[in-house]
Write an enzyme that holds these catalytic residues in place. Structure first.
Site, PDB file in Angstrom:
ATOM      1  CD  GLU A  44       7.609   4.306   9.862  1.00  0.00           C
ATOM      2  OE1 GLU A  44       8.716   4.480  10.430  1.00  0.00           O
ATOM      3  OE2 GLU A  44       7.068   3.190   9.757  1.00  0.00           O
ATOM      4  CG  ASP A  69       1.785  -3.029  10.669  1.00  0.00           C
ATOM      5  OD1 ASP A  69       0.916  -2.693   9.861  1.00  0.00           O
ATOM      6  OD2 ASP A  69       2.916  -3.378  10.343  1.00  0.00           O
ATOM      7  NE  ARG A 108       9.362  -1.021  14.678  1.00  0.00           N
ATOM      8  CZ  ARG A 108       8.875  -1.133  13.432  1.00  0.00           C
ATOM      9  NH1 ARG A 108       8.529  -0.056  12.766  1.00  0.00           N
ATOM     10  NH2 ARG A 108       8.720  -2.310  12.872  1.00  0.00           N
ATOM     11  CD1 TRP A 150       0.348   0.075   3.199  1.00  0.00           C
ATOM     12  CD2 TRP A 150      -1.699   0.956   3.415  1.00  0.00           C
ATOM     13  NE1 TRP A 150       0.212   0.503   4.491  1.00  0.00           N
ATOM     14  CE2 TRP A 150      -1.044   1.052   4.660  1.00  0.00           C
ATOM     15  CE3 TRP A 150      -2.996   1.445   3.314  1.00  0.00           C
ATOM     16  CZ2 TRP A 150      -1.650   1.625   5.787  1.00  0.00           C
ATOM     17  CZ3 TRP A 150      -3.602   2.015   4.435  1.00  0.00           C
ATOM     18  CH2 TRP A 150      -2.938   2.110   5.645  1.00  0.00           C
ATOM     19  CE1 TYR A 182       5.236   0.968  12.638  1.00  0.00           C
ATOM     20  CE2 TYR A 182       4.326  -0.991  13.641  1.00  0.00           C
ATOM     21  CZ  TYR A 182       4.861  -0.353  12.551  1.00  0.00           C
ATOM     22  OH  TYR A 182       5.015  -1.062  11.424  1.00  0.00           O
ATOM     23  CD1 TRP A 183       1.092   1.390  12.412  1.00  0.00           C
ATOM     24  CD2 TRP A 183      -0.572   2.787  11.912  1.00  0.00           C
ATOM     25  NE1 TRP A 183       1.234   1.745  11.089  1.00  0.00           N
ATOM     26  CE2 TRP A 183       0.216   2.604  10.754  1.00  0.00           C
ATOM     27  CE3 TRP A 183      -1.678   3.651  11.829  1.00  0.00           C
ATOM     28  CZ2 TRP A 183      -0.051   3.234   9.543  1.00  0.00           C
ATOM     29  CZ3 TRP A 183      -1.941   4.261  10.626  1.00  0.00           C
ATOM     30  CH2 TRP A 183      -1.135   4.042   9.507  1.00  0.00           C
ATOM     31  N   GLY A 226      -2.069  -2.788   7.656  1.00  0.00           N
ATOM     32  CA  GLY A 226      -1.271  -1.580   7.468  1.00  0.00           C
ATOM     33  C   GLY A 226      -1.200  -0.746   8.744  1.00  0.00           C
TER      34      GLY A 226
HETATM   35  C1  2M8 Z   1       4.819  -0.810   8.714  1.00  0.00           C
HETATM   36  O1  2M8 Z   1       4.741  -2.229   8.618  1.00  0.00           O
HETATM   37  C2  2M8 Z   1       5.893  -3.071   8.481  1.00  0.00           C
HETATM   38  C3  2M8 Z   1       5.384  -4.481   8.246  1.00  0.00           C
HETATM   39  O2  2M8 Z   1       4.652  -4.526   7.064  1.00  0.00           O
HETATM   40  C4  2M8 Z   1       6.814  -3.086   9.707  1.00  0.00           C
HETATM   41  O3  2M8 Z   1       6.418  -2.641  10.776  1.00  0.00           O
HETATM   42  O4  2M8 Z   1       7.922  -3.585   9.575  1.00  0.00           O
HETATM   43  C5  2M8 Z   1       3.375  -0.276   8.657  1.00  0.00           C
HETATM   44  O5  2M8 Z   1       3.305   1.075   9.024  1.00  0.00           O
HETATM   45  C6  2M8 Z   1       2.774  -0.486   7.267  1.00  0.00           C
HETATM   46  O6  2M8 Z   1       1.524   0.150   7.142  1.00  0.00           O
HETATM   47  C7  2M8 Z   1       3.701   0.038   6.173  1.00  0.00           C
HETATM   48  O7  2M8 Z   1       3.195  -0.341   4.915  1.00  0.00           O
HETATM   49  C8  2M8 Z   1       5.127  -0.500   6.337  1.00  0.00           C
HETATM   50  C9  2M8 Z   1       6.113   0.164   5.383  1.00  0.00           C
HETATM   51  O8  2M8 Z   1       5.967   1.565   5.400  1.00  0.00           O
HETATM   52  O9  2M8 Z   1       5.607  -0.262   7.669  1.00  0.00           O
END
Ligand code: 2M8
Length: 463
Positions: free
Chosen positions: A418, A185, A220, A51, A374-375, A183
């Site tokens: 990010e 996560d 994280r 995405w 993170y999210w 996405g």
């Molecule tokens: C984050 O996800 C990845 C795993 O897919 C990670 O944490 O290593 C999320 O923010 C995800 O939405 C995003 O697509 C990805 C890469 O930006 O990072």
């Protein structure tokens, strides 16, 4: 690596500050370009993410449309025969230790003319049809129409996979089988479903986390959550990435309102794309209507006036209010009374639309809110960009403009991070992050929020 030779100008005059933002955003995307795709970040995320490529292509459409199409094309060239588009397409030139879980962990077999281990077996939110349509609108012409023609059957195959193999409930909605598929996560939206998955810390001894070497631990996911993520991924992998009997066999099967809103938005976009490529838009409109109806029937909680994720293993809606509960706003056919309720939620102290800070990823007033992690609280530009579109489409042009101002101010102040601390606005996670730069370009190019159904009306100047 084929650098861009010159910075393409914005489509209309910008202030000096915005001119410099335009230039630096272009530089971020250029530096993150790798032969046929853009990496989300050169440090934390050295492969192609599904995405991410969708959002990135929308920004690239303004400065290098050929790269926008190349990015989407290279992602769909990695599509599996069953229609799924992998959540990560690995750059096999990158060392295994540079990202975990990498190609060895996923152990995907050779297929579609690709060597073994070319991707993960998960998917991510289907933002690509929307992106393809938006790239076409931003860079119209014969070459773009040809790209749409090439992509259309692949986009349809992805929808067929999600509504078919992942249509566990048979209602037109797709289930995700891992928090990484959402996405979003680490969102509290998964806490209830994850509580039923054992956190086996031995897995963290067997598989070493790489993210903690490049990002602060309190930004994280926790070790417990990470251990659960590995267990869920390994179970899906060990089952050969099969989607049969998921509710009985698998550890995590959830319907997410954000994921399914993008699924519905994809059908709306495919109806428009079909009209350009000479296909029949009607089936896409029918599917879009079914998806919106099912999101409302299954994921809307009238008591709280918000959408929640649904755990298909327990049949329970999550009690957490997260940004995914606002995503149905991107559906132009969401019933008006429900739109009003969701806007009220977005305005409330829990999310609080204001000029100083974009919407956080989770309810500010909840115990689960974490400003760094993170999210679970931080501000993300892609979520806000989508919400601004949705708000404008439903006639809330003022709110859309407010969010746009807040997002651009935040990036001007802190840089292309990010994600961002939802109180101080400090940048967190990876710097020089591609979708932040891409969507900044898109917002700068926009002369005002779009009014009306997303994708059908012209931009208008309201500010
Ligand atoms: C984050 O996800 C990845 C795993 O897919 C990670 O944490 O290593 C999320 O923010 C995800 O939405 C995003 O697509 C990805 C890469 O930006 O990072």
């Amino acid at each position: 690596m084929n650098r861009l030779t010159a910075v393409s100008p914005a489509p209309h005059p910008l202030s000096e500050d915005d001119e410099s933002l335009w230039r630096t955003a272009t530089e971020v995307l250029d530096a993150n370009w790798r032969t046929d795709h853009t990496v989300p970040s050169g440090t934390l995320y050295p492969h192609q993410w599904s995405w991410d490529s969708a959002f990135i292509s929308i920004g690239l459409a303004h400065i290098a449309p050929d790269r926008a199409w190349r990015d989407l094309r290279s992602l769909f060239e990695a599509q599996w025969p069953d229609g799924r588009v992998p959540h990560i397409v690995f750059d096999l030139g990158v060392a295994e230790r540079d990202y975990f879980p990498g190609p060895d962990f996923w152990d995907v077999p050779a297929m579609s003319g690709r060597p073994p281990r070319f991707s993960t077996g998960l998917v991510q939110p289907p933002a690509h049809a929307l992106a393809a349509w938006e790239v076409y609108r931003r860079a119209p012409g014969d070459a773009s129409a040809e790209e749409l023609r090439r992509l259309y059957p692949r986009l349809v195959a992805l929808q067929d996979y999600l509504i078919g193999a992942r249509g566990v409930s048979g209602t037109g909605l797709a289930s995700i089988v891992h928090p990484w598929e959402s996405g979003l996560d680490n969102s509290p939206s998964w806490d209830m479903a994850l509580a039923n998955v054992t956190a086996d810390e031995d897995l963290l001894i067997r598989y070493e986390r790489q993210d903690l070497k490049r990002a602060a631990a309190d930004h994280r996911p926790t070790n417990d959550d990470y251990a659960r993520y590995i267990a869920i991924a390994a179970t899906y992998r060990n089952g050969g990435y099969s989607d049969a009997d998921l509710v009985d066999r698998h550890l995590f099967v959830v319907e997410c309102p954000a994921y399914n809103s993008l699924l519905g938005a994809a059908e709306h976009a495919l109806a428009r794309i079909a009209a350009v490529v000479g296909a029949d838009p009607a089936p896409h409109r029918d599917r879009a209507a079914t998806i919106t109806r099912s999101i409302v029937e299954r994921l809307y909680d009238p008591e709280s006036g918000t959408f929640r994720s649904l755990d298909l293993k327990t049949g329970r809606l999550s009690t957490q209010r997260c940004v995914n509960g606002l995503f149905p706003l991107i559906l132009g056919d969401l019933p008006r009374d429900i739109v009003a309720q969701v806007v009220a939620e977005a305005e409330s102290a829990r999310f609080g639309i204001n000029e100083l800070m974009p919407i956080p990823s989770s309810d500010r007033t909840a115990d689960s809110f974490d400003a760094n992690r993170y999210w679970r609280g931080p501000v993300w530009i892609n979520a806000n960009w989508l919400l601004a579109r949705g708000l404008a489409a439903h006639g809330y042009a003022g709110h859309a403009a407010t969010l746009r101002t807040a997002m651009l101010d935040l990036v001007r102040r802190s840089g292309y991070y990010e994600y961002f601390h939802p109180i101080t606005g400090d940048g967190i996670g990876a710097g020089a992050f591609s979708w932040t730069a891409a969507l900044v370009l898109d917002m700068l190019a926009e002369v005002g929020p779009r009014i009306g159904d997303p994708g059908t009306t012209r931009m208008s100047r309201t500010r």
